[in-house]
Design a protein around this motif. Structure first.
Motif, PDB file in Angstrom:
ATOM      1  N   LEU B  46      -2.656  -8.171  -5.101  1.00 44.01           N
ATOM      2  CA  LEU B  46      -1.971  -7.755  -3.866  1.00 44.01           C
ATOM      3  C   LEU B  46      -0.510  -7.387  -4.128  1.00 44.01           C
ATOM      4  O   LEU B  46       0.034  -6.502  -3.482  1.00 44.01           O
ATOM      5  N   GLY B  47       0.107  -8.085  -5.081  1.00 45.01           N
ATOM      6  CA  GLY B  47       1.507  -7.814  -5.426  1.00 45.01           C
ATOM      7  C   GLY B  47       1.689  -6.401  -5.950  1.00 45.01           C
ATOM      8  O   GLY B  47       2.684  -5.726  -5.649  1.00 45.01           O
ATOM      9  N   THR B  48       0.712  -5.917  -6.746  1.00 46.31           N
ATOM     10  CA  THR B  48       0.786  -4.557  -7.288  1.00 46.31           C
ATOM     11  C   THR B  48       0.690  -3.555  -6.143  1.00 46.31           C
ATOM     12  O   THR B  48       1.444  -2.572  -6.101  1.00 46.31           O
ATOM     13  N   LYS B  49      -0.246  -3.821  -5.222  1.00 48.98           N
ATOM     14  CA  LYS B  49      -0.442  -2.889  -4.109  1.00 48.98           C
ATOM     15  C   LYS B  49       0.822  -2.800  -3.257  1.00 48.98           C
ATOM     16  O   LYS B  49       1.235  -1.715  -2.867  1.00 48.98           O
ATOM     17  N   GLU B  50       1.435  -3.955  -3.016  1.00 52.14           N
ATOM     18  CA  GLU B  50       2.650  -3.942  -2.199  1.00 52.14           C
ATOM     19  C   GLU B  50       3.807  -3.262  -2.945  1.00 52.14           C
ATOM     20  O   GLU B  50       4.562  -2.501  -2.348  1.00 52.14           O
ATOM     21  N   ALA B  51       3.906  -3.532  -4.239  1.00 53.74           N
ATOM     22  CA  ALA B  51       4.972  -2.905  -5.031  1.00 53.74           C
ATOM     23  C   ALA B  51       4.803  -1.385  -5.024  1.00 53.74           C
ATOM     24  O   ALA B  51       5.777  -0.642  -4.874  1.00 53.74           O
ATOM     25  N   LYS B  52       3.556  -0.924  -5.159  1.00 52.33           N
ATOM     26  CA  LYS B  52       3.291   0.521  -5.161  1.00 52.33           C
ATOM     27  C   LYS B  52       3.669   1.136  -3.818  1.00 52.33           C
ATOM     28  O   LYS B  52       4.270   2.212  -3.766  1.00 52.33           O
ATOM     29  N   SER B  53       3.305   0.430  -2.747  1.00 51.99           N
ATOM     30  CA  SER B  53       3.592   0.960  -1.411  1.00 51.99           C
ATOM     31  C   SER B  53       5.107   1.041  -1.178  1.00 51.99           C
ATOM     32  O   SER B  53       5.612   2.014  -0.639  1.00 51.99           O
ATOM     33  N   ARG B  54       5.843   0.014  -1.628  1.00 53.08           N
ATOM     34  CA  ARG B  54       7.298   0.031  -1.489  1.00 53.08           C
ATOM     35  C   ARG B  54       7.915   1.157  -2.316  1.00 53.08           C
ATOM     36  O   ARG B  54       8.836   1.835  -1.896  1.00 53.08           O
ATOM     37  N   TYR B  55       7.356   1.325  -3.514  1.00 53.57           N
ATOM     38  CA  TYR B  55       7.865   2.357  -4.418  1.00 53.57           C
ATOM     39  C   TYR B  55       7.684   3.738  -3.792  1.00 53.57           C
ATOM     40  O   TYR B  55       8.612   4.562  -3.779  1.00 53.57           O
ATOM     41  N   SER B  56       6.486   4.007  -3.221  1.00 55.39           N
ATOM     42  CA  SER B  56       6.272   5.339  -2.659  1.00 55.39           C
ATOM     43  C   SER B  56       7.120   5.546  -1.398  1.00 55.39           C
ATOM     44  O   SER B  56       7.589   6.648  -1.153  1.00 55.39           O
ATOM     45  N   LYS B  57       7.351   4.478  -0.641  1.00 54.64           N
ATOM     46  CA  LYS B  57       8.202   4.598   0.554  1.00 54.64           C
ATOM     47  C   LYS B  57       9.636   4.974   0.142  1.00 54.64           C
ATOM     48  O   LYS B  57      10.233   5.882   0.715  1.00 54.64           O
ATOM     49  N   ASN B  58      10.155   4.278  -0.884  1.00 55.90           N
ATOM     50  CA  ASN B  58      11.507   4.570  -1.357  1.00 55.90           C
ATOM     51  C   ASN B  58      11.601   5.971  -1.953  1.00 55.90           C
ATOM     52  O   ASN B  58      12.586   6.678  -1.741  1.00 55.90           O
ATOM     53  N   SER B  59      10.547   6.367  -2.705  1.00 55.79           N
ATOM     54  CA  SER B  59      10.553   7.695  -3.328  1.00 55.79           C
ATOM     55  C   SER B  59      10.575   8.773  -2.249  1.00 55.79           C
ATOM     56  O   SER B  59      11.297   9.766  -2.370  1.00 55.79           O
ATOM     57  N   GLU B  60       9.775   8.568  -1.204  1.00 58.50           N
ATOM     58  CA  GLU B  60       9.717   9.559  -0.119  1.00 58.50           C
ATOM     59  C   GLU B  60      11.075   9.704   0.556  1.00 58.50           C
ATOM     60  O   GLU B  60      11.512  10.814   0.848  1.00 58.50           O
TER      61      GLU B  60
END
Lengths: 199, 185
Positions: B46-60
């Motif tokens: 779950l930590g990976t999924k959340e990290a990925k989601s945060r990363y894509s939000k920041n990138s956007e």
């Protein structure tokens, strides 16, 4: 008669839960339930701990201070003694040059509102601390303590209506990852309803 | 008297034999081994999924800021091209200077953003890896494992009996403890 007894018992129970207590009794109550206000995890040589602080209990000697519904937490990041041979203070862990140290101090003092957020009952709204400060212990202690205050005014509705409080720390400073600290809000509500008096 | 001393001798002999047997057992005891499929574990956490989601939000968010700067530059360029013939030499020079300044800004921003996104990604990924590795260490100690291997794409483990595969169990426990609360300590 039975009904009357039940009502009387209920009244006694509610008075004991929300009624006036002396400061000593309040602190004893806090001491007894302290573990319920602490969530911690160990990652990569650090213990990361989030603790709810019922500040009104500690400030109860001053009648001017009344509970205002704000939530206070203390985030502690402590190195683990047996993790590596060099048992450094958290502030200096994984630091190899002055630039890194400067960045760390800056982040701890000015960027914590970007790294900590709070959500209620898995709702999408997130709240950031309105006030935070990092205690500088000048090397006297190994751990770092960061005080965080979330204002009740910023919440849609009220903190006390939630069942679950999730404080999330996205650690880009010590690289312990994203940590969720989930608190049962009923326990927090119970202690926040205590009224403590000096007498 | 003789009987008593013989009993003591026999007891001592039995104790020595027992100690020897325990020693031999400890020496030749087979270590408890297990392995996890690193990729599966990392992706299912779950930590990976959340990290990925945060990363894509920041990138956007950062990409949106870059788009604003790019639009600003394109507007100035279109304006310059459309009015080129109407401008005198001095005005053309000024417009060129402005265009060059905006282009530099855009390039610099893009470079900074790219570096920041990479740095953030690296920090988030490192955080996830640290959490997973710490958990596996703790899991291994708790369950008496001598070694827990991790398979990866370069093939450090070619084959492992499924009985030794801990991926599902580790992943399940890892995800349960992801959202820590006082009761789950």
């Amino acid at each position: 008669m039975r009904l009357f007894l039940h009502i009387a018992l209920l009244m006694v129970f509610s008075i004991s839960c929300t009624g006036k207590k002396t400061v000593k009794e309040c602190l004893e109550y806090y001491k007894k339930h302290k573990e319920e206000f602490v969530v911690s995890k160990v990652v990569s040589g650090f213990e990361v701990k989030m603790e709810y602080i019922p500040k009104h209990l500690f400030a109860s000697a001053d009648p001017a201070i009344k509970p205002n519904g704000d939530l206070n937490f203390v985030l502690t990041i402590a190195p683990i003694k047996d993790y590596d041979d060099e048992y450094k203070a958290t502030m200096f862990e994984k630091i190899s040059k002055f630039e890194e140290y400067k960045e760390r101090v800056f982040n701890l003092n000015f960027e914590m509102n970007k790294l900590v957020e709070l959500s209620l009952d898995d709702k999408p709204e997130v709240y950031v601390p309105v006030l935070f400060n990092t205690e500088n212990t000048y090397g006297l202690t190994k751990e770092i303590k960061i005080n965080l205050i979330f204002a009740a005014k910023s919440v849609k509705g009220e903190f006390k209506e939630a069942h679950k409080i999730d404080v999330v720390f996205t650690d880009e400073i010590f690289e312990t990852g994203i940590s969720h600290f989930v608190f049962d809000n009923h326990i927090i509500n119970n202690i926040s309803q205590l009224v403590c008096s000096v007498n | 008297m003789v009987n008593k001393s013989s009993i003591i001798s026999i007891t001592a002999l039995l104790c020595s034999l027992l100690a020897l047997a325990v020693g031999v057992f400890q020496t030749y005891k087979r270590p408890k081994l297990g392995y996890v499929k690193s990729k599966e574990l990392f992706e299912g956490y779950l930590g990976t999924k959340e990290a990925k989601s945060r990363y894509s939000k920041n990138s956007e968010l950062m990409a949106a800021n870059a788009d604003t700067l790019a639009q600003q530059f394109n507007r100035t360029l279109a304006d310059f091209n459309a009015n080129y013939n109407k401008l005198n030499a001095k005005e053309r020079e000024e417009k060129k200077r402005l265009l060059s300044y905006q282009k530099q800004n855009l390039d610099k921003y893009n470079e900074t953003v790219e570096a920041k996104i990479q740095e953030e990604d690296q920090k988030l990924t490192q955080g996830v890896l640290n959490q997973v590795n710490t958990f596996i260490t703790e899991y291994g100690k708790r369950n008496g494992y001598s070694i827990i291997f991790g398979t990866n794409l370069t093939g450090n483990i070619i084959y492992g009996d499924e009985a030794h595969d801990l991926t599902t169990e580790v992943l399940k426990e890892l995800n349960v403890q992801y959202k820590s609360s006082p009761n789950k300590q």
